[in-house]
Design an enzyme around this catalytic site. Structure first.
Site, PDB file in Angstrom:
ATOM      1  N   LYS A 260       5.579 -18.832  19.829  1.00 35.80           N
ATOM      2  CA  LYS A 260       6.008 -20.234  19.831  1.00 35.80           C
ATOM      3  C   LYS A 260       5.403 -20.983  21.016  1.00 35.80           C
ATOM      4  CE  LYS A 260      10.298 -21.150  18.730  1.00 35.80           C
ATOM      5  NZ  LYS A 260      10.266 -21.982  17.506  1.00 35.80           N
TER       6      LYS A 260
ATOM      7  N   ARG B  23      14.784 -22.159  23.341  1.00 32.42           N
ATOM      8  CA  ARG B  23      14.475 -21.297  22.201  1.00 32.42           C
ATOM      9  C   ARG B  23      13.710 -20.053  22.652  1.00 32.42           C
ATOM     10  NH1 ARG B  23      13.471 -26.529  19.590  1.00 32.42           N
ATOM     11  NH2 ARG B  23      14.601 -26.668  17.603  1.00 32.42           N
TER      12      ARG B  23
ATOM     13  N   GLY C 224      14.718 -15.923  13.103  1.00 27.25           N
ATOM     14  CA  GLY C 224      16.171 -15.899  13.102  1.00 27.25           C
ATOM     15  C   GLY C 224      16.801 -14.739  13.834  1.00 27.25           C
TER      16      GLY C 224
ATOM     17  N   MET D 196      16.587 -13.926  17.135  1.00 24.68           N
ATOM     18  CA  MET D 196      17.059 -14.193  18.487  1.00 24.68           C
ATOM     19  C   MET D 196      17.705 -15.577  18.543  1.00 24.68           C
ATOM     20  SD  MET D 196      14.128 -12.368  20.759  1.00 24.68           S
ATOM     21  CE  MET D 196      12.802 -13.183  19.890  1.00 24.68           C
TER      22      MET D 196
ATOM     23  N   ARG E  37       3.089 -21.514  13.313  1.00 25.04           N
ATOM     24  CA  ARG E  37       2.803 -20.083  13.448  1.00 25.04           C
ATOM     25  C   ARG E  37       2.186 -19.615  12.141  1.00 25.04           C
ATOM     26  NH1 ARG E  37       9.139 -18.097  13.536  1.00 25.04           N
ATOM     27  NH2 ARG E  37       9.702 -18.853  11.474  1.00 25.04           N
TER      28      ARG E  37
ATOM     29  N   HIS F 188      16.945 -18.515   5.529  1.00 25.32           N
ATOM     30  CA  HIS F 188      16.806 -17.218   6.187  1.00 25.32           C
ATOM     31  C   HIS F 188      16.519 -16.114   5.170  1.00 25.32           C
ATOM     32  CE1 HIS F 188      18.462 -13.380   7.743  1.00 25.32           C
ATOM     33  NE2 HIS F 188      17.863 -13.757   8.855  1.00 25.32           N
TER      34      HIS F 188
ATOM     35  N   ARG G  34      -0.667  20.238  -7.076  1.00 25.98           N
ATOM     36  CA  ARG G  34       0.332  21.277  -6.784  1.00 25.98           C
ATOM     37  C   ARG G  34       0.634  22.040  -8.076  1.00 25.98           C
ATOM     38  NH1 ARG G  34       2.981  16.244  -3.846  1.00 25.98           N
ATOM     39  NH2 ARG G  34       2.092  15.470  -5.772  1.00 25.98           N
TER      40      ARG G  34
ATOM     41  N   ARG H 108      -4.235  23.459  -5.271  1.00 28.78           N
ATOM     42  CA  ARG H 108      -3.525  24.409  -4.412  1.00 28.78           C
ATOM     43  C   ARG H 108      -2.905  25.504  -5.272  1.00 28.78           C
ATOM     44  NH1 ARG H 108       1.395  22.224  -0.894  1.00 28.78           N
ATOM     45  NH2 ARG H 108       2.456  22.347  -2.919  1.00 28.78           N
TER      46      ARG H 108
ATOM     47  N   GLU I 181      -1.395  24.101   7.730  1.00 26.24           N
ATOM     48  CA  GLU I 181      -0.031  23.580   7.793  1.00 26.24           C
ATOM     49  C   GLU I 181       0.843  24.348   8.780  1.00 26.24           C
ATOM     50  OE1 GLU I 181       1.761  24.220   3.839  1.00 26.24           O
ATOM     51  OE2 GLU I 181       0.097  25.589   3.444  1.00 26.24           O
TER      52      GLU I 181
ATOM     53  N   SER J 214      -7.758  21.294   4.337  1.00 26.26           N
ATOM     54  CA  SER J 214      -6.909  20.182   3.904  1.00 26.26           C
ATOM     55  C   SER J 214      -5.628  20.273   4.724  1.00 26.26           C
ATOM     56  CB  SER J 214      -6.604  20.290   2.411  1.00 26.26           C
ATOM     57  OG  SER J 214      -5.759  19.233   2.016  1.00 26.26           O
TER      58      SER J 214
ATOM     59  N   GLY K  13      -2.028  19.908   5.544  1.00 35.07           N
ATOM     60  CA  GLY K  13      -0.726  19.664   4.918  1.00 35.07           C
ATOM     61  C   GLY K  13       0.244  19.173   5.980  1.00 35.07           C
ATOM     62  N   THR K  14       0.183  17.897   6.284  1.00 38.23           N
ATOM     63  CA  THR K  14       0.923  17.381   7.445  1.00 38.23           C
ATOM     64  C   THR K  14       2.434  17.328   7.228  1.00 38.23           C
ATOM     65  OG1 THR K  14       0.367  15.148   6.689  1.00 38.23           O
ATOM     66  CG2 THR K  14      -0.984  16.093   8.453  1.00 38.23           C
TER      67      THR K  14
ATOM     68  N   CYS L 133      -3.659  15.866   3.070  1.00 36.59           N
ATOM     69  CA  CYS L 133      -3.005  15.691   1.770  1.00 36.59           C
ATOM     70  C   CYS L 133      -1.493  15.541   1.892  1.00 36.59           C
ATOM     71  CB  CYS L 133      -3.333  16.857   0.838  1.00 36.59           C
ATOM     72  SG  CYS L 133      -2.774  18.454   1.451  1.00 36.59           S
TER      73      CYS L 133
ATOM     74  N   TYR M 204     -11.652  12.438   4.174  1.00 37.00           N
ATOM     75  CA  TYR M 204     -10.826  11.733   3.188  1.00 37.00           C
ATOM     76  C   TYR M 204      -9.354  11.879   3.540  1.00 37.00           C
ATOM     77  CZ  TYR M 204      -9.714  16.292   1.108  1.00 37.00           C
ATOM     78  OH  TYR M 204      -9.269  17.571   0.908  1.00 37.00           O
TER      79      TYR M 204
END
Length: 885
Positions: free
Chosen positions: A27, A97, A106, A108, A350, A466, A572, A628, A756, A775, A777-778, A842, A862
């Protein structure tokens, strides 16, 4: 040199500029910028975000010298306005403000008309010659200040106001007289003393510093904290405070206030879009207490007189400012304005919140108009926004019972159970229910419920209310200002004509038409053409990272291809085992007592698996497919309910007790770390042999009979030591060579592993000797790194995020400092052993924008994600390139 904490703006001169948003907040930076380009901005000054940071570091104490800077800048405002702060005859009134660097609509606190007291109100009467206006402004100030600064429940004063209207027999605030407002000021101040235990402050300086402290304090109020958490806004950014000379939109019929967007924020159409109210202050427009009027009749929906008709000169001036702002900022703007006695003032500009549909159209149109280039157009669309577009809309052929129609405030189509409070919405959503939050009007305190709900329905409020603004920012479906419903919180129901809808009843909202329907209405898949297609062409032009999909069926593969997937990163195979036509054979294999029995059962499964792979390979049309091999423990395929155990025992012609004993034997206390993945392949090699055979037969048949070019990627899961992979790779190669010899064809294939486990990441140089690809596996790598069970962590992870113990849920957005470093180490080590090893991710993080950017930065080839998140990942991958530049 002393630090500068206050920046002045006024009369065409400003010490700040738009690029100083981090210091002055959005602002403040834009007030300075609008002043510099000679737009009509009331003078004022901005206290920087650095003061907010110091305020919290120093136990809510201000830095030395701040008060002197504020007083010096207040004198500059007085000189420009020809008024004095606190002067009884000619008083200056100001607004106070907030203004964070990221838009937080809205969330704050704001205080208007500051500087009024029993003395200065007489000066306002003399200036305005309107006693009613003066006392109305005074009571507004007392209401705001007592709530924001003194911590008083605002409903207490609202009840007094409602009683006054009942006594006078009027419905609207505008029907009250000067004497009514004067009496209410006295009653309000008396109630404040009774409730808070102290007098309402008369000293304008005390009012000013109370307000400044309250605005800084509101940075840490619950709704602001929730909004920051939902939008990934760091707490350390802080907020600025803007002190600005008041201009009044409520001094008569030649006054007004309004909110407008330079383009339609819902659709992106290029027309001036907004609402205003004659004889009103700013909060009246967004509160929905009075029905806002359109600034023009371009969309033709309102029968109320437009600003273009009622105040044509001011409207034309505003149209000119619209053009100036778009050319200057090169983006769609959200503006606030006030007209005082026929003179237009700009209070804010804004970059406007917009829906995903609007964001894409605006970006594409502005490129066509020459305002921005393609790269900027790509960056204008947030990857997380795309989720709004990738889900179904209402089936136009479906039967529907329309209860009523409101304003189409934020597009989308959703069904859910009706709830009437934000707390209920959050609680119900936590147990998996889909809910619609129904309110008379929403307030910033409802932010958590709005986030949890599928959609929002309000009986009051306009397109800039709002509910509308926040819903659009969240990507939530919203129907606002639905005057056809009567909401009763006490009985937890709403009436629409002669229909009563109770808490728990299901309704459907269409945020594109404003329709509210009884019951659940069927939906149809999204159609992504036109501007979306143009944008994605640009996206693919700039990104480096490939985007694959996680898909287990031909149907999912087809959907993903339509969304632009460049292959499958995770198929899978266990999902195929659960299909009704093969679960019996799978269970027969698991429960067999010897190798011969298992091989008989596997012989029944192989043609089914082969058929699955043929369908997937066909849909991928030669694109890479990573499959897999079986990952979960065997007990997951066995029945747990007694009736299911008895039915299976009967079909297998064994006793229920014998079956129970086998299930008990296979039961694991911690299956996530148990007999699964490659451990199964080593102890029961015939299972993996069957799967590899099915994969290769499918590939060979399509290659030989239909001319496909297929390179299957066979992935062995849960490898911890290289010897596991070495032995299973040898088995897989043996089967592959046998199949190719049998078909008389030669095709390329890859054998790799899913990383993994932390040990696999740390010994990736060894593992890469036996792997053609990694690959990551997170999902499981996150579980094993944190020592968290994804299935159980939901009981406490939200607390960790809300308490800032963790910045985000690590199962939603990749923990880059921990899990991400393991991925990075594995990539670096893997490349040292096998130069050019193919690297991908993946886990579900493959569709999270910040995680995608991290994957780009560490050089993965990838990412792979669910079909509906493929466009999100594509856009995030392009952002990764363009942001880096």
């Amino acid at each position: 040199m002393a630090a500068k904490y206050v920046y002045f703006f006024g009369a065409g001169q400003a010490e700040g500029r738009a690029e100083m948003k981090n210091l002055l907040g959005g602002k403040g930076a834009n007030l300075a910028e609008m002043t510099s380009i000679n737009l009509p901005v009331p003078p004022g000054f901005t206290i920087t975000t650095e003061v907010c940071t110091e305020f919290y570091k120093n136990s809510r104490n201000y830095p030395a010298g701040l008060k002197d800077e504020v007083q010096a800048n207040l004198r500059r405002v007085e000189e420009l306005m020809g008024k004095k702060f606190g002067d009884p005859q000619n008083p200056l009134l100001v607004s106070v403000r907030s203004g964070a660097r990221a838009s937080m609509p809205g969330m704050m606190d704001t205080i208007l008309n500051l500087g009024l007291n029993d003395t200065t109100v007489q000066g306002i009467i003399a200036q305005s010659r309107d006693e009613r206006f003066a006392y109305d402004a005074y009571r507004r100030f007392v209401q705001m200040y007592s709530d924001v600064v003194m911590g008083m429940n605002k409903d207490l004063l609202e009840h007094i106001l409602e009683r006054k209207k009942e006594e006078r027999g009027v419905k609207l605030d505008t029907d009250l007289t000067a004497a009514d407002w004067k009496d209410l000021v006295a009653k309000f101040k008396s109630k404040v003393k009774e409730t808070v235990g102290e007098e309402f402050p008369e000293d304008p300086q005390a009012q000013l510093w109370g307000a400044i402290g309250a605005v800084f304090g509101s940075w840490m109020n619950p709704r602001a904290i929730t909004y920051r958490r939902l939008n990934n806004i760091p707490a350390e950014w802080g907020t600025a405070v803007n002190v600005q000379s008041m201009v009044f939109g409520n001094m008569g019929d030649d006054c007004a206030t309004g909110v407008a967007f330079t383009r339609d924020p819902s659709t992106g159409e290029n027309y001036f879009y907004g609402e205003y109210l004659v004889n009103a202050q700013g909060e009246d427009v967004v509160a929905g207490i009075r029905t806002p009027q359109p600034i023009n009749k371009v969309n033709g929906e309102s029968e109320l007189p437009s600003m273009e008709e009622v105040m044509p000169e001011c409207y034309q001036q505003l149209v000119g400012i619209r053009g100036i702002l778009e050319k200057h900022y090169k983006d769609m703007q959200d503006i606030e304005f006030t007209i005082e006695k026929g003179k237009l003032y700009m209070l804010q500009t804004r970059n406007g919140k917009r829906t995903a549909k609007a964001a894409i159209k605006i970006a594409v149109d502005m490129v066509k108009e020459g305002l921005i280039d393609e790269k900027t157009g790509v960056l204008r669309v947030s990857p997380s926004q795309l989720d709004q577009l990738l889900h179904p809309s209402l089936d136009p052929k479906a039967k529907k019972t329309v209860l009523c129609k409101g304003l189409p405030a934020s597009p989308g189509a959703v069904s859910g159970e009706v709830v009437f409070t934000a707390d209920e919405a959050e609680a119900e959503a936590k147990i998996g229910k889909k809910v619609i939050l129904v309110r008379v009007e929403t307030s910033p305190e409802d932010i958590h419920g709005m986030h949890a709900a599928q959609g929002i329905l309000t009986s009051r409020g306009g397109m800039t209310s709002h509910a509308a603004v926040v819903a659009r920012g969240m990507g939530k479906c919203c129907v606002a200002g639905c005057g056809g419903i009567n909401v009763d919180y006490g009985t937890e129901q709403f009436l629409s004509g002669n229909v009563t809808v109770k808490k728990g009843d299901i309704i459907t909202l269409d945020g594109s038409t404003g329709e509210v329907m009884l019951g659940a209405v069927p939906t149809v898949p999204p159609q992504l053409t036109g501007d979306f297609g143009i944008l994605m062409e640009w996206v693919d032009r700039y990104r480096r990272l490939k985007v694959r999909t996680n898909a287990d069926t031909p149907h999912d593969s087809k959907v993903a291809r339509e969304f632009g997937a460049e292959g499958i990163g995770l198929c899978r195979t266990e999902h195929m085992f659960f299909e009704a036509d093969r679960i019996a054979a799978v269970r027969e294999m698991i429960l067999a007592e010897d190798l011969e029995g298992r091989e008989r059962a596997l012989a029944k499964i192989i043609p089914m698996q082969k058929g699955d792979f043929i369908g997937i390979f066909r849909e991928m049309k030669g694109l890479p497919v990573t499959i897999r091999l079986l990952d979960p423990p065997l007990h997951e395929f066995l029945p747990q309910e007694e009736k299911d155990i008895e039915a299976l025992a009967k079909s297998m012609k064994v006793s229920p007790q014998a079956l129970r004993n086998k299930i008990e034997f296979l039961h694991e206390f911690n299956p996530m770390l148990g007999h699964r993945g490659c451990r199964l392949g080593l102890t029961y090699p015939e299972i993996y042999d069957m799967q590899v055979r099915a994969i290769m037969e499918a590939a060979c048949e399509l290659t030989k009979n239909e001319g496909y070019s297929i390179v299957p990627e066979i992935m062995i899961p849960l490898v911890a030591v290289v010897e596991e992979l070495k032995r299973l790779r040898e088995n897989a190669i043996r089967v592959c060579e046998e199949v190719m010899a049998g078909y008389g064809v030669k095709i390329d294939y890859l054998i790799g592993t899913m990383i993994e486990l932390p040990r696999a990441a740390l010994t990736a140089d060894e593992i890469a000797r036996e792997a053609d690809f990694f690959s990551f596996g997170t999902n499981d790598l996150t579980q094993t790194t944190f020592g968290l069970s994804r299935d159980d962590a939901g009981k406490f992870l939200p607390f960790y995020v809300e308490s800032n113990l963790l910045p985000e849920d690590p199962f939603v957005s990749l923990d880059q400092a921990g899990v991400g470093q393991l991925v990075k180490i594995a990539c670096e080590k893997g490349r040292t052993t096998r130069n050019g090893i193919k690297l991908g991710i993946c886990g579900e993080h493959g569709g999270d924008p910040s995680s995608v950017i991290f994957c780009h930065d560490i050089g993965l080839d990838y990412v792979s994600c669910s079909p509906f998140r493929v466009p999100i990942a594509r856009l995030a991958a392009a952002h990764a390139v363009l942001i880096a530049k």
